[in-house]
Design an enzyme around this catalytic site. Sequence first.
Site, PDB file in Angstrom:
ATOM      1  N   SER A   1       0.763  -1.286   0.247  1.00  0.00           N
ATOM      2  CA  SER A   1       0.156  -0.149   0.136  1.00  0.00           C
ATOM      3  C   SER A   1       0.649   1.091  -0.032  1.00  0.00           C
ATOM      4  CB  SER A   1      -0.840   0.028   0.992  1.00  0.00           C
ATOM      5  OG  SER A   1      -1.859  -1.095   1.328  1.00  0.00           O
TER       6      SER A   1
HETATM    7  N1  SAH Z   1      -0.749  -4.174   4.098  1.00  0.00           N
HETATM    8  C1  SAH Z   1      -0.534  -5.175   2.419  1.00  0.00           C
HETATM    9  C2  SAH Z   1      -1.055  -4.835   1.066  1.00  0.00           C
HETATM   10  C3  SAH Z   1      -1.129  -5.887   0.731  1.00  0.00           C
HETATM   11  S1  SAH Z   1      -2.276  -5.804  -0.787  1.00  0.00           S
HETATM   12  C4  SAH Z   1       1.267  -3.976   2.245  1.00  0.00           C
HETATM   13  O1  SAH Z   1       0.927  -3.233   2.516  1.00  0.00           O
HETATM   14  O2  SAH Z   1       1.841  -4.897   1.916  1.00  0.00           O
HETATM   15  C5  SAH Z   1      -3.677  -6.705  -0.299  1.00  0.00           C
HETATM   16  C6  SAH Z   1      -3.380  -8.216   0.688  1.00  0.00           C
HETATM   17  O3  SAH Z   1      -4.516  -8.747   0.598  1.00  0.00           O
HETATM   18  C7  SAH Z   1      -2.901  -8.985  -0.926  1.00  0.00           C
HETATM   19  O4  SAH Z   1      -1.270  -9.910   0.125  1.00  0.00           O
HETATM   20  C8  SAH Z   1      -4.198 -10.311  -1.110  1.00  0.00           C
HETATM   21  O5  SAH Z   1      -3.029 -10.766  -0.873  1.00  0.00           O
HETATM   22  C9  SAH Z   1      -4.245  -9.966   0.164  1.00  0.00           C
HETATM   23  N2  SAH Z   1      -6.026 -10.356   0.385  1.00  0.00           N
HETATM   24  C10 SAH Z   1      -6.909 -10.528  -0.415  1.00  0.00           C
HETATM   25  N3  SAH Z   1      -7.922 -11.500  -0.103  1.00  0.00           N
HETATM   26  C11 SAH Z   1      -7.607 -12.263   0.931  1.00  0.00           C
HETATM   27  C12 SAH Z   1      -8.721 -13.243   1.544  1.00  0.00           C
HETATM   28  N4  SAH Z   1      -9.794 -12.767   1.561  1.00  0.00           N
HETATM   29  N5  SAH Z   1      -7.521 -13.551   3.055  1.00  0.00           N
HETATM   30  C13 SAH Z   1      -6.544 -12.795   3.539  1.00  0.00           C
HETATM   31  N6  SAH Z   1      -6.030 -12.403   2.144  1.00  0.00           N
HETATM   32  C14 SAH Z   1      -6.502 -11.088   1.677  1.00  0.00           C
END
Ligand code: SAH
Length: 219
Positions: free
Chosen positions: A69
């Site tokens: 993010s």
């Molecule tokens: N907070 C993270 C954001 C990553 S993007 C950062 O700053 O790096 C969002 C993440 O949510 C991705 O890694 C994706 O795989 C995860 N995600 C999507 N759907 C999900 C679910 N149902 N359960 C757990 N993780 C999920």
Amino acid sequence: MNLTHRGIGMTSQRTRERLVQRLRDEGIRDERVLAAIRDTPRHIFVDEALASRAYEDTALPIGFAQTISQPYIVARMTEALLEAGPLNDVLEVGTGSGYQTAILARLVRRVYTVERIEALLNQARDRFRELGLRTIRLKHADGTLGMPEYAPFDGILVTAAPETVPDALVAQLKVGGRMVLPVGGREGQSLVRVTRTERGVERRVLERVVFVPLLGGLQ
Ligand code: SAH
């Protein structure tokens, strides 16, 4: 290689101060949040090839069609979560790179984080170990279901967007607890703060955002 020693040039105090100044200019006011961002090396949460861009205020690819993010969004969500005072137990849905998790770990007592892509979870675990962050519990699972085994939580932060607020997550909030999450589909998403009350929930829309979708199933 020792992760914390990677990309020495980019980690300079001045580069991070510049990012913090930019977040201030964009309206982030919580000094605890700004300090956590100043003290967390974002370059170790991205691929080495992108390390030189780690202190720009932008989302970056982390593989598996996911992104780390944007720092402004991390700061804004963390600020909204902490607004009413310090929190003990916080659940994060969507570990991704682990950057948001690491910021939370500096500000709350314990962080529970759940990710559906195992390879990302393993990388994040290595980074937490490298940084000496020991108050984070990780789980490979569908975060739409939360982490019932550790519920209820004082706060929940979701970093991928569901179409609607998942009931299972609301049910895992303490009364008085709050959840910050993006809600919406392809037509657009809003960052929403949901507060659980004695009688139900209160919702407040914070701003328009763009997140990857919250998906079902494990990978
Ligand atoms: N907070 C993270 C954001 C990553 S993007 C950062 O700053 O790096 C969002 C993440 O949510 C991705 O890694 C994706 O795989 C995860 N995600 C999507 N759907 C999900 C679910 N149902 N359960 C757990 N993780 C999920």
